[in-house]
Scaffold this active site. Sequence first.
Site, PDB file in Angstrom:
ATOM      1  N   TYR A 192      -2.071  -0.964  10.304  1.00 28.08           N
ATOM      2  CA  TYR A 192      -2.120  -1.238   8.869  1.00 28.08           C
ATOM      3  C   TYR A 192      -0.915  -0.637   8.159  1.00 28.08           C
ATOM      4  CZ  TYR A 192      -3.812  -1.198   4.027  1.00 28.08           C
ATOM      5  OH  TYR A 192      -3.938  -1.367   2.668  1.00 28.08           O
ATOM      6  N   SER A 203       0.848  -1.201   0.000  1.00 26.93           N
ATOM      7  CA  SER A 203       0.000   0.000   0.000  1.00 26.93           C
ATOM      8  C   SER A 203       0.875   1.240   0.000  1.00 26.93           C
ATOM      9  CB  SER A 203      -0.898   0.014   1.245  1.00 26.93           C
ATOM     10  OG  SER A 203      -1.578   1.249   1.360  1.00 26.93           O
TER      11      SER A 203
END
Length: 730
Positions: free
Chosen positions: A611, A598
């Site tokens: 995350y 990401s």
Amino acid sequence: MSYQPDEYKHVKYLWDDKVADKLDPVENLVYRSNKLGEDQRITNTGGGNTSAKLIEKDPLTGEQVEVLWVKGSGGDLRTSKKENFSSLYSGKLHALDKVYQNYPDKGYKSAGEDRMVGMFTHCNFCLNPRASSIDTPLHSMIAEKHVDHLHPNAVISVASCKDQEKLTQEIWGGKLAYVPWMRPGWEAAKVCEDTYEKNPDIWGILLGQHGHTNWASESKSCYETSLWVIETAARYIEQHDKGDATFGGQKYRSLSDSARDELLRAFLPVARGLISEKVKFIGTLQTDETTLRFVNSVDAQRLAELGTSCPDHFLRTKIKPLYVNFDPQQDNLETLISRFKEGLQQYRADYTAYYESCKRADSPAMRDPSPTVVLIPGVGMIAWGKNKSESRVTAEFYNCAIEVMRGAEAISEYTALPVQEAFDIEYWALEEAKLQRMPKEATLARNVVVVVGAGDGIGKAVAHRVAKEGAHVVCADLKLETAEKTAAELTAVYGQGIGVAGSGISSCGPAIALQVDITNRKSVQEMFTQVIFAYGGIDNVIVTAGVFLAEGADAEQNDKIFDISFGVNVKGGYIVASEAQGIWNKQNLNGAMVLTTSVNAAVSKKGSLAYDTSKAAANHLVRELAVTLSPLVNVNALAPATVVQGSNMFPRDRVISSLAKYDIAFDESESTESLRSKLANFYAQRTLTKKPITPDDQAEAAYLLISGQLSKTTGQVISVDGGLHEAFLR
């Protein structure tokens, strides 16, 4: 000399007058063909053809003319429709005989044989574009309205015996005449025509080493005659069956299911790597009782060396299989690998010698000398092909060959086609022309691509993207039902045969669905085991599975979120890579791996600590794996920005929460996708391109990374974020 519908034991009587009587003559021919093709004991995939001579109105003259409708080249009886049949003026076909007689002799076969096929187009009725079969003249020259030409195992068993002519008379009581082996074409059809004219009371002809042709004045009668021919042969074989003494009796005992699976999990990738010396192959595994009875028998090695008989068989199975000298009760994996290597080397040398001794001045270049069928005592059969469909059909054809040998050995002695005749079929100019006409293989053809997280979002898009390029796709997901849905979508587009774990995985098609928990090593091992059994190995692994959990004020809960985030987003990728590494090493074939990280890995934010840091760790995992798996496997990553569309990371409640957070107007009654679209457009305005990021954008990057176009790129993270400048590397 016939059977009632309920008396058949070796074929299925499927004719239904209520259906057939409502059909026009051409549709009735299609119906007969489909019913014959439904039973694989009657004819194999793509084999055999049927015909009907029908009266049609000539579109030019308006006159009534006789037209031969016959199943065209490359079609399959079971699935054929009207468009799979060629239609030709009978009168023009008969007129071609004078053309054929004027062609000069070539020495080993009339030079006119192959050229005659090109002449069929001059006989086409109503400009029908369907290519005519090589057997078209056979159907034309038999002066009966309906003709079936089939390749049933029971009949080929008789046609492959050393005393096939005598058995023809004995089994069918004079209702079938006998014609010795001739390569299909105009000359063979002329011999059958002469035989028919000299024996007007016969119902058909046994074609040596090949199959049979029969006929009737009505379609149903022709169908029933076909069944009678096959049933009669099968009953004769059954009466002479040798039981436990079949194939000389048992020589080896089969391994237990667990021992066999353990052996194959380790052996199949090695075998795939060795056999894919020139191009990659996809495997199909057969371990059924019938196959094992053959490979475990005393006579298996002798019969395997003789090769197959019917030309339809060895066009797929080659002149003979590779029989591996392996004792399942005494030898181990290392011995199996060693014997396979030795056998493979000898097979390739034998095949080269076969080509050199049989080639003609105009023969096509020698094809890959690797075997397409491998027989292993105690284990079973492995068939290889350029794709799953081809390897499955190859396995099917060798299963037919086994049954042919069983029947022939029961009633007489099996004989194979003469080597030169076999070569002239395998390297037939018409067969070579078919190969040359085939479209260029897609980029990922022959590749097995494992997509972890294929149930939705990016993973589903990736599965569809690589399937478009010809890949065999393993749709793996934590939720089996979503994986099955994706696999079913691919199967609907690219072919039949969806498989799931425990339901005949080796006979699957271009896509399979598997459940996997990437945080559980045993689960990952089981997934890869199923992939190996389905296709023989792996080529590319793409991991799109991930988890996003927002932290709150509860520290203890945040600790759990950290564990889950790192477990899925980091350790999961590591487990998948480490298990795949063992398979890649056994194959020794180049591969590629793609992880999904990401842009959050490079952008500090509030509320997604677990995350973001897990994705930062995943970025470095990519670099570590690139070093660890080199030089055989390239490892890269794609780093999306906020992909809202179709993502399970953006369920409805999170989307609504985000819309409220950013003060974006919405209505609670709107669909989830409508709400996602609003949020995606909001995020898009943060980027340089001002365009929403979609799963398809990520799929394109994933495909690029495994396509070979970036074969010198490894250890890299490619951002697919629409131009999020905060994520620019500093």
